[in-house]
Design an enzyme around this catalytic site. Structure first.
Site, mmCIF file in Angstrom:
data_model
loop_
_atom_site.group_PDB
_atom_site.id
_atom_site.type_symbol
_atom_site.label_atom_id
_atom_site.label_comp_id
_atom_site.label_asym_id
_atom_site.label_seq_id
_atom_site.Cartn_x
_atom_site.Cartn_y
_atom_site.Cartn_z
ATOM 1 N N ASP A 57 3.153 9.425 -0.443
ATOM 2 C CA ASP A 57 2.051 8.545 0.043
ATOM 3 C C ASP A 57 1.878 7.590 -1.030
ATOM 4 O OD1 ASP A 57 -0.382 7.947 1.631
ATOM 5 O OD2 ASP A 57 -0.679 10.078 2.030
ATOM 6 N N HIS A 96 0.906 -1.300 -0.035
ATOM 7 C CA HIS A 96 0.000 -0.073 0.119
ATOM 8 C C HIS A 96 0.965 1.301 -0.165
ATOM 9 C CE1 HIS A 96 -4.139 -1.869 0.716
ATOM 10 N NE2 HIS A 96 -3.126 -2.787 1.137
HETATM 11 P P1 ADQ Z 1 -3.011 5.791 5.135
HETATM 12 O O1 ADQ Z 1 -1.562 6.149 5.299
HETATM 13 O O2 ADQ Z 1 -3.910 5.553 6.450
HETATM 14 O O3 ADQ Z 1 -3.303 4.521 4.222
HETATM 15 P P2 ADQ Z 1 -5.067 7.109 3.520
HETATM 16 O O4 ADQ Z 1 -5.052 6.740 2.100
HETATM 17 O O5 ADQ Z 1 -5.246 8.682 3.321
HETATM 18 O O6 ADQ Z 1 -3.786 6.974 4.447
HETATM 19 O O7 ADQ Z 1 -6.201 6.693 4.184
HETATM 20 C C1 ADQ Z 1 -6.886 7.223 5.456
HETATM 21 C C2 ADQ Z 1 -7.966 6.776 5.699
HETATM 22 O O8 ADQ Z 1 -8.376 6.896 6.974
HETATM 23 C C3 ADQ Z 1 -9.115 7.421 4.832
HETATM 24 O O9 ADQ Z 1 -10.296 6.557 4.389
HETATM 25 C C4 ADQ Z 1 -9.802 8.540 5.770
HETATM 26 O O10 ADQ Z 1 -10.939 9.127 5.675
HETATM 27 C C5 ADQ Z 1 -9.426 7.690 7.046
HETATM 28 N N1 ADQ Z 1 -9.059 8.885 8.081
HETATM 29 C C6 ADQ Z 1 -8.276 9.662 8.207
HETATM 30 N N2 ADQ Z 1 -8.089 10.502 9.257
HETATM 31 C C7 ADQ Z 1 -9.095 9.975 9.871
HETATM 32 C C8 ADQ Z 1 -9.617 10.503 11.083
HETATM 33 N N3 ADQ Z 1 -9.117 11.589 11.743
HETATM 34 N N4 ADQ Z 1 -10.957 9.938 11.524
HETATM 35 C C9 ADQ Z 1 -11.599 9.064 10.941
HETATM 36 N N5 ADQ Z 1 -10.982 8.540 9.839
HETATM 37 C C10 ADQ Z 1 -9.753 8.911 9.264
HETATM 38 C C11 ADQ Z 1 -2.282 3.674 3.512
HETATM 39 C C12 ADQ Z 1 -1.261 4.230 2.532
HETATM 40 C C13 ADQ Z 1 -1.817 4.956 1.574
HETATM 41 C C14 ADQ Z 1 -3.025 4.391 0.740
HETATM 42 C C15 ADQ Z 1 -3.912 3.501 1.922
HETATM 43 C C16 ADQ Z 1 -4.562 2.386 0.923
HETATM 44 O O11 ADQ Z 1 -0.339 5.064 3.390
HETATM 45 O O12 ADQ Z 1 -0.938 5.695 0.619
HETATM 46 O O13 ADQ Z 1 -3.806 5.082 0.065
HETATM 47 O O14 ADQ Z 1 -3.117 2.685 2.721
HETATM 48 O O15 ADQ Z 1 -3.945 1.773 0.103
#
Ligand code: ADQ
Length: 457
Positions: free
Chosen positions: A362, A154
């Site tokens: 990311d 990921h």
């Molecule tokens: P993350 O690093 O966790 O994921 P991201 O892809 O942005 O980053 O996903 C975060 C998820 O958590 C989103 O669905 C968001 O809505 C939710 N979220 C974030 N902050 C939140 C909060 N304060 N309260 C509730 N929900 C929250 C990892 C990789 C990414 C990749 C994903 C999926 O680092 O690059 O996109 O996996 O492959």
């Protein structure tokens, strides 16, 4: 139809789904509708289990193991999140390495293989996720598991000059050869991975196929992860009209909302984002009193020292911005470190005039896609997106910034706040079409079809 077995470091409890912050769990929750989901329970005990506890909920069997406290510290806090995470996010200066943590990483993967292999049936398709579990496929093979096994990373993959820093890096790469398919998020991650396989192992990689000495052909591919965009859009309409959504709108008192939502992680570029906002306020007094920036940054990996440091830094920066620019009736930056339910977040995105997504690196960044999905087609907001998020390849119509450049963030914020409706609509329409088509289900289907040569369904 073959049963799908998902394996990830962390398995949510069925009650957790939709509340916890984190991209992997959010994406997999949308991608799984049956089968088995195996991984760590999130609990620690005296010893790491080699037998799983199983529960069923809505057609999915959740099989989990507890970790010993020592393994949690060495495998999870240590090698996974203090060695591999900074390495794969190009933060070599933050990388730590302890040989005993690496051995614990291998031990936990071996314990996972021991607990998972008795649960597998001959036709199962096994799909292993992320950097915590790179050696798992090889350990399942050692137990005689001959099923199709795929692996998806990921996070980004780095070029050979950076990858060379990790001790035992060649052994980790070698263990990828146990999989039938290895997927990454973008073409540039794929290029980096292929370069590392060539440079450190001498494996030939041609046309996405990687043929190994032992006879197994491991395929490589880029599979950009997506979201359930239509579902998220519906949730955003409900969320914006919910009591929480109304409370937010009333509290804004007609000010334009700039919204950021991230796990609290140094890869997300939050200090620079705060500096960028501060620079906007310093340079453009016309925005004073007219805008509010809400940053939700859910605490994560609290036991990793670098995460404690970034939390302290952000507390300080938020205080400084508000101290410098705030008035008795205007708080320019609202900073929240609690997780917020997904439906509420979706509603907040819809209310927001600007979505501010500026990670330093990311793999993909689902928040960028969620922000697009949540918009009102008649009055969409503007996405500001880092050029180092995997999502930029699908969303080039965002205002793309270099997240290290604080002035560029300030300029993009100013441009977003001034952008006329026609331009907002034109940019959003193209992004929405892609976010809707490249969904979570399309991602899952494309990976699994490649893994099974289209024979699964
Ligand atoms: P993350 O690093 O966790 O994921 P991201 O892809 O942005 O980053 O996903 C975060 C998820 O958590 C989103 O669905 C968001 O809505 C939710 N979220 C974030 N902050 C939140 C909060 N304060 N309260 C509730 N929900 C929250 C990892 C990789 C990414 C990749 C994903 C999926 O680092 O690059 O996109 O996996 O492959």
């Amino acid at each position: 139809m073959a049963r799908l077995v998902l394996v990830s470091n962390r398995v949510p409890s069925p009650a957790d789904r939709g509340v916890r912050a984190g991209g992997l769990v959010a994406a997999l929750s949308e991608a799984i509708s049956g089968g088995l989901w195996f991984g760590w329970s999130g609990q620690t005990g005296d010893a790491t289990d080699t037998t799983a506890t199983q529960r069923r909920s809505r057609g999915v069997t959740y099989a989990t193991v507890d970790l010993s406290q020592a393994d949690y510290e060495r495998y999870y806090v240590g090698f996974s999140n203090s060695t591999l995470w900074p390495l794969l996010h190009y933060r070599l200066g933050l990388m730590e390495f302890e040989r005993e943590q690496y051995y614990a990483y291998l031990d936990v993967n071996r314990a996972f293989a021991a607990a998972l292999s008795p649960l597998l049936q001959p036709d199962d398709v096994v799909w292993v996720h992320d950097y915590h579990l790179i050696p798992l496929g090889g350990m399942l093979r050692e137990k005689g598991i001959a099923n199709r096994i795929g692996f998806f990373l990921h996070v980004p993959f780095v070029p050979p000059s950076a990858y060379a820093v990790v001790p035992n890096g060649a052994a980790l790469l070698q263990s990828l050869g146990a999989y039938d398919l290895v997927g990454v998020q973008t073409q540039s991650d794929l290029q980096n991975l292929a370069d590392c396989l060539r440079e450190f192992l001498g494996w030939p990689v041609e046309d996405g196929n990687c043929v190994l000495g032992g006879g197994r052909t491991t395929r490589l591919g880029a599979f950009p992860i997506g979201i359930d965009a239509t579902g998220f859009a519906e949730m955003a309409v409900e969320g914006a009209n919910s009591a929480e959504g109304k409370r937010l709108r009333e509290s804004l008192a007609r000010r334009a909302l700039i919204m950021g939502v991230d796990r609290l992680d140094y890869s997300k570029g939050l200090p620079n984002r705060f500096h960028g906002y501060s620079r906007l306020l310093a340079r453009c007094p016309e925005h004073h009193q007219r805008i509010t920036y809400v940053q939700v940054a859910a605490r994560s990996r609290d036991d990793v020292p670098q995460y404690q440091a970034i939390r302290r830094e952000l507390d300080r920066l938020a205080g400084r911005v508000n101290g410098r620019f705030g008035t008795i009736d205007w708080v320019p930056l609202r900073y929240v470190t609690r997780p917020v339910p997904r439906a509420t977040l979706a509603g907040f995105f819809r209310v927001a005039r600007v979505g501010l997504v500026t990670p330093l690196r990311d793999g993909m960044n689902l928040v960028a896609k969620e922000y697009v999905a949540a918009q009102d087609a008649d009055d969409p907001g503007v996405l500001i997106l880092s050029r180092f998020a995997g999502a930029v390849h699908e969303l080039p119509e965002a205002l793309v910034v270099n997240p290290i450049d604080v002035d560029e963030i300030a300029e993009a914020l100013d441009a977003a706040l001034r952008m006329p409706l026609d331009e907002r609509k034109a940019r959003w329409q193209r992004m929405w079409e892609r976010v809707r088509t490249d969904s979570a289900v399309a991602w899952r289907r494309s990976f699994l079809d490649t893994l099974t040569d289209g024979r699964r369904n």
